[in-house]
Design a protein around this motif. Sequence first.
Motif, PDB file in Angstrom:
ATOM      1  N   UNK A 221      67.660  34.230   7.796  1.00 14.56           N
ATOM      2  CA  UNK A 221      69.117  34.058   7.755  1.00 14.56           C
ATOM      3  C   UNK A 221      69.467  32.580   7.812  1.00 14.56           C
ATOM      4  N   UNK A 222      68.784  31.820   8.684  1.00 18.89           N
ATOM      5  CA  UNK A 222      69.054  30.388   8.787  1.00 18.89           C
ATOM      6  C   UNK A 222      68.791  29.688   7.454  1.00 18.89           C
TER       7      UNK A 222
ATOM      8  N   UNK B 187      69.346  42.679   1.584  1.00 17.03           N
ATOM      9  CA  UNK B 187      70.364  43.441   2.307  1.00 17.03           C
ATOM     10  C   UNK B 187      70.332  43.128   3.796  1.00 17.03           C
ATOM     11  N   UNK B 188      69.138  42.956   4.342  1.00 18.94           N
ATOM     12  CA  UNK B 188      69.011  42.689   5.777  1.00 18.94           C
ATOM     13  C   UNK B 188      69.554  41.313   6.136  1.00 18.94           C
ATOM     14  N   UNK B 189      69.257  40.312   5.316  1.00 18.41           N
ATOM     15  CA  UNK B 189      69.770  38.965   5.578  1.00 18.41           C
ATOM     16  C   UNK B 189      71.290  38.970   5.510  1.00 18.41           C
ATOM     17  N   UNK B 190      71.865  39.674   4.545  1.00 17.59           N
ATOM     18  CA  UNK B 190      73.316  39.742   4.425  1.00 17.59           C
ATOM     19  C   UNK B 190      73.934  40.467   5.628  1.00 17.59           C
ATOM     20  N   UNK B 191      73.313  41.572   6.057  1.00 13.95           N
ATOM     21  CA  UNK B 191      73.841  42.318   7.197  1.00 13.95           C
ATOM     22  C   UNK B 191      73.763  41.503   8.480  1.00 13.95           C
ATOM     23  N   UNK B 192      72.643  40.809   8.684  1.00 15.33           N
ATOM     24  CA  UNK B 192      72.489  39.980   9.882  1.00 15.33           C
ATOM     25  C   UNK B 192      73.472  38.818   9.864  1.00 15.33           C
ATOM     26  N   UNK B 193      73.684  38.226   8.694  1.00 15.21           N
ATOM     27  CA  UNK B 193      74.620  37.107   8.583  1.00 15.21           C
ATOM     28  C   UNK B 193      76.036  37.533   8.952  1.00 15.21           C
ATOM     29  N   UNK B 194      76.435  38.719   8.520  1.00 15.19           N
ATOM     30  CA  UNK B 194      77.766  39.226   8.874  1.00 15.19           C
ATOM     31  C   UNK B 194      77.886  39.396  10.392  1.00 15.19           C
ATOM     32  N   UNK B 195      76.851  39.930  11.011  1.00 13.71           N
ATOM     33  CA  UNK B 195      76.876  40.118  12.464  1.00 13.71           C
ATOM     34  C   UNK B 195      76.965  38.780  13.190  1.00 13.71           C
ATOM     35  N   UNK B 196      76.168  37.807  12.752  1.00 10.70           N
ATOM     36  CA  UNK B 196      76.172  36.494  13.393  1.00 10.70           C
ATOM     37  C   UNK B 196      77.530  35.828  13.234  1.00 10.70           C
TER      38      UNK B 196
END
Length: 261
Positions: free
Chosen positions: A112-113, A65-74
């Motif tokens: 995320x990368x 969930x955190x990787x998905x949320x951070x990816x959306x922000x980026x």
Amino acid sequence: MQAALRASRAKGVPVVEVPLLAVAHEAGISRSTLLRRLGGSRGALDEAVRAAGVDPGEQKPVRTRAVEAAAELIGEQGLAAVTLERVADGAQCSVHSLYAAFGGRDGLLQAVYERHSPVLDVEAVLAGPREDFPSTVRTIYRLLVDTLNREPRVLPAMIADALARPGDPAVQALSRHVVPRILGGLGQWLTDEIAAGHVRDLPPLLLTRQLMGPLLIHFLLRPTVELLPGTDLPTTDEAIEFFAQSFLRAVTVEASDDHTG
């Protein structure tokens, strides 16, 4: 718990999909107060709902969930938008959970990368049974283009940040993680091809840039350029083949018809 159930019914979604902010609002308290009462994580709330005989719904692991949320922000706002607080809100977890999962912001950005770059797929291609050099080049190009075109557009946003703010601590931390991975994968592959006599004896870093640079520039600019009136761009497959042939002509020791398509 009752506030969570009321918010769930009002929104028509499972309890796990109700943001803690909405639960706090329904309970008439602040989000920080709610988190403090829950012990810093919503896990206790979901367990209480489950104990009351209500299925709170399936939820992905915190890391996912955190990787998905951070990816959306980026993808929407760039690296600067990624704070642990904003990611925690988007992932419906606590900041403490993010530290436990990633060790901090740098670890999150690295995750995320890896999820939104072709690095793992390219490493898998190079670690497995290899095709000939020209075919491997084309496979790598296809993986790179697929990643650049994928939503959310994380890799283009990260590249833009690296170009605009090379001294930014987040960019520097990510570079320290990414560059060795690239040189350890693509760089070692090119070094092996040099040793095998297939590729000109040039520094692996320069070869890597020549391999990726022209293709990257074309596909990073393509979404903007294709909106210009009267622009006639090649198809994705045509562009990949053009850049593959150009690279092979430039670096192979004996450029033959087989190497140039």
